[in-house]
Structure formats: C-alpha cells, structure tokens
Design a protein around this motif. Structure first.
Motif, PDB file in Angstrom:
ATOM      1  N   ASP A  23       2.885  -4.319   7.165  1.00 25.94           N
ATOM      2  CA  ASP A  23       2.539  -3.050   6.523  1.00 25.94           C
ATOM      3  C   ASP A  23       3.449  -2.718   5.344  1.00 25.94           C
ATOM      4  OD1 ASP A  23       0.307  -2.432   8.034  1.00 25.94           O
ATOM      5  OD2 ASP A  23       1.469  -1.384   9.576  1.00 25.94           O
ATOM      6  N   THR A  26       1.611  -2.214   2.034  1.00 26.67           N
ATOM      7  CA  THR A  26       0.920  -0.931   2.033  1.00 26.67           C
ATOM      8  C   THR A  26       1.908   0.189   1.736  1.00 26.67           C
ATOM      9  OG1 THR A  26      -0.695  -1.728   3.647  1.00 26.67           O
ATOM     10  CG2 THR A  26      -0.459   0.669   3.437  1.00 26.67           C
ATOM     11  N   LEU A  30       1.859   2.825  -1.392  1.00 25.79           N
ATOM     12  CA  LEU A  30       1.858   4.271  -1.166  1.00 25.79           C
ATOM     13  C   LEU A  30       3.079   4.944  -1.791  1.00 25.79           C
ATOM     14  CD1 LEU A  30       0.677   4.350   2.549  1.00 25.79           C
ATOM     15  CD2 LEU A  30      -0.603   5.202   0.556  1.00 25.79           C
ATOM     16  N   GLU A  44      -1.624  12.985  -1.128  1.00 26.55           N
ATOM     17  CA  GLU A  44      -2.387  12.041  -0.303  1.00 26.55           C
ATOM     18  C   GLU A  44      -1.526  10.833   0.075  1.00 26.55           C
ATOM     19  OE1 GLU A  44      -5.914   8.939  -1.146  1.00 26.55           O
ATOM     20  OE2 GLU A  44      -6.442  11.043  -1.556  1.00 26.55           O
ATOM     21  N   ALA A  45      -0.785  10.311  -0.881  1.00 25.52           N
ATOM     22  CA  ALA A  45       0.107   9.180  -0.597  1.00 25.52           C
ATOM     23  C   ALA A  45       1.167   9.584   0.418  1.00 25.52           C
ATOM     24  CB  ALA A  45       0.756   8.682  -1.888  1.00 25.52           C
ATOM     25  N   TYR A  46       1.716  10.776   0.264  1.00 28.73           N
ATOM     26  CA  TYR A  46       2.719  11.295   1.204  1.00 28.73           C
ATOM     27  C   TYR A  46       2.138  11.369   2.619  1.00 28.73           C
ATOM     28  CZ  TYR A  46       5.393  14.927   3.629  1.00 28.73           C
ATOM     29  OH  TYR A  46       6.102  15.639   4.556  1.00 28.73           O
ATOM     30  N   GLU A  47       0.951  11.905   2.753  1.00 26.45           N
ATOM     31  CA  GLU A  47       0.315  12.016   4.078  1.00 26.45           C
ATOM     32  C   GLU A  47       0.090  10.632   4.701  1.00 26.45           C
ATOM     33  OE1 GLU A  47      -0.094  14.780   5.734  1.00 26.45           O
ATOM     34  OE2 GLU A  47       0.463  16.111   4.096  1.00 26.45           O
ATOM     35  N   HIS A  48      -0.298   9.672   3.870  1.00 24.67           N
ATOM     36  CA  HIS A  48      -0.495   8.306   4.381  1.00 24.67           C
ATOM     37  C   HIS A  48       0.837   7.663   4.778  1.00 24.67           C
ATOM     38  CE1 HIS A  48      -4.612   8.592   2.733  1.00 24.67           C
ATOM     39  NE2 HIS A  48      -4.874   7.801   3.757  1.00 24.67           N
ATOM     40  N   LEU A  51       1.552   8.887   8.175  1.00 28.28           N
ATOM     41  CA  LEU A  51       0.716   8.190   9.157  1.00 28.28           C
ATOM     42  C   LEU A  51       1.250   6.785   9.433  1.00 28.28           C
ATOM     43  CD1 LEU A  51      -2.857   9.238   7.944  1.00 28.28           C
ATOM     44  CD2 LEU A  51      -1.678   9.981  10.047  1.00 28.28           C
ATOM     45  N   LEU A  52       1.714   6.128   8.396  1.00 28.63           N
ATOM     46  CA  LEU A  52       2.297   4.795   8.558  1.00 28.63           C
ATOM     47  C   LEU A  52       3.548   4.865   9.426  1.00 28.63           C
ATOM     48  CD1 LEU A  52       1.945   1.829   7.746  1.00 28.63           C
ATOM     49  CD2 LEU A  52       3.294   2.319   5.704  1.00 28.63           C
ATOM     50  N   CYS A  66      10.896   8.959   5.312  1.00 23.30           N
ATOM     51  CA  CYS A  66       9.877  10.018   5.364  1.00 23.30           C
ATOM     52  C   CYS A  66      10.505  11.406   5.430  1.00 23.30           C
ATOM     53  CB  CYS A  66       8.935   9.789   6.544  1.00 23.30           C
ATOM     54  SG  CYS A  66       7.800   8.404   6.264  1.00 23.30           S
TER      55      CYS A  66
END
Length: 140
Positions: A23, A26, A30, A44-48, A51-52, A66
C-alpha cells in the motif's frame, strides 16, 4: 508547539514505507495529492489517508504521520471535527506506546494537549498523565 508538524509528518511518512508494504505506492499518491492541492481534493486525499491508516493498525509511523497531518488540517480549516479526529488519533496512538518512536510519542503527547485545548477540554486525560508518570526522567 515545540516542533514543526509538517517536518515531523515528512519524517514519519518516510519511516512508514516498510510498514505499509504494497500500500506504500497508494500512500505516496495520496500524500502527494494532499500536499500539493487544497480544498476538496486535499480533503479527499486526507480522508483516504486516514482510511489507509485504519487498514494498517500496526503501522505506528504512518499513524503518527496521520496525527501530524490532522494538525495541518486544523491549521487549514479550524473546525471541531478536525480537533475531535486529532484527539481520537492521539488517544489511540498513546494507548499502547510500546515499541513506538520516542520522539513521535513526545510530539503526539504535545498535540494531544493542543487538540484538547482546541475543543475546550482543559484537564489532562488519564493517558497523558499515565504516559508522563511512566516516562523515565533525566540523565544517564
């Protein structure tokens, strides 16, 4: 704050490469989108990225990253949601400090207090108190 959250984020991100395994690419994509854009794309990138992190519960360096970028979110958009997210991330991170980078622990502890202050919570929580009590003090 006694440190630069952006520099701490960059260092923690680099240390997370081995922890993220396949990952990693990815995460790089991001992070690049988060760092090089603003508004909805960065959010959106921050939210992903969050999630990662949730998908890699043992990736301590990535979790520290994070937390640091959540502080960056707070400085960009000072809303309670970011403070709450930061508080939750810090409490989770500090809940089991074994094996984590001592510098990240210190930084996250400092950010915990900042996130709490931003929410109007002035009393230290048990995690920060316990960490300070258990941390060895002084010299050789």
């Amino acid at each position: 704050m006694q440190f630069d959250a952006a520099l701490a984020a960059r260092e923690a991100f680099q240390r997370s490469q081995m922890q993220l395994g396949p990952d990693w690419l990815t995460a790089v994509d991001l992070e690049d989108r988060f760092s090089s854009s603003a508004g909805a794309s960065a959010r959106e990138a921050y939210e992903h990225l969050l999630l990662l992190a949730a998908a890699h519960p043992n990736a301590d360096a990535f979790h520290a990253f994070c937390i640091y970028i959540t502080w960056q979110q707070v400085t960009e958009e000072t809303i309670p949601r970011h403070f709450r997210t930061g508080l939750e991330l810090c409490e989770s991170y500090l809940g089991s400090p074994e094996g984590k980078d001592p510098r990240d622990i210190d930084y996250v502890t400092e950010l915990l207090e900042s996130f709490r202050a931003g929410l109007g919570l002035t009393e230290e929580d048990d995690i920060a108190v316990e960490y300070r009590r258990d941390t060895p003090k002084g010299g050789d």
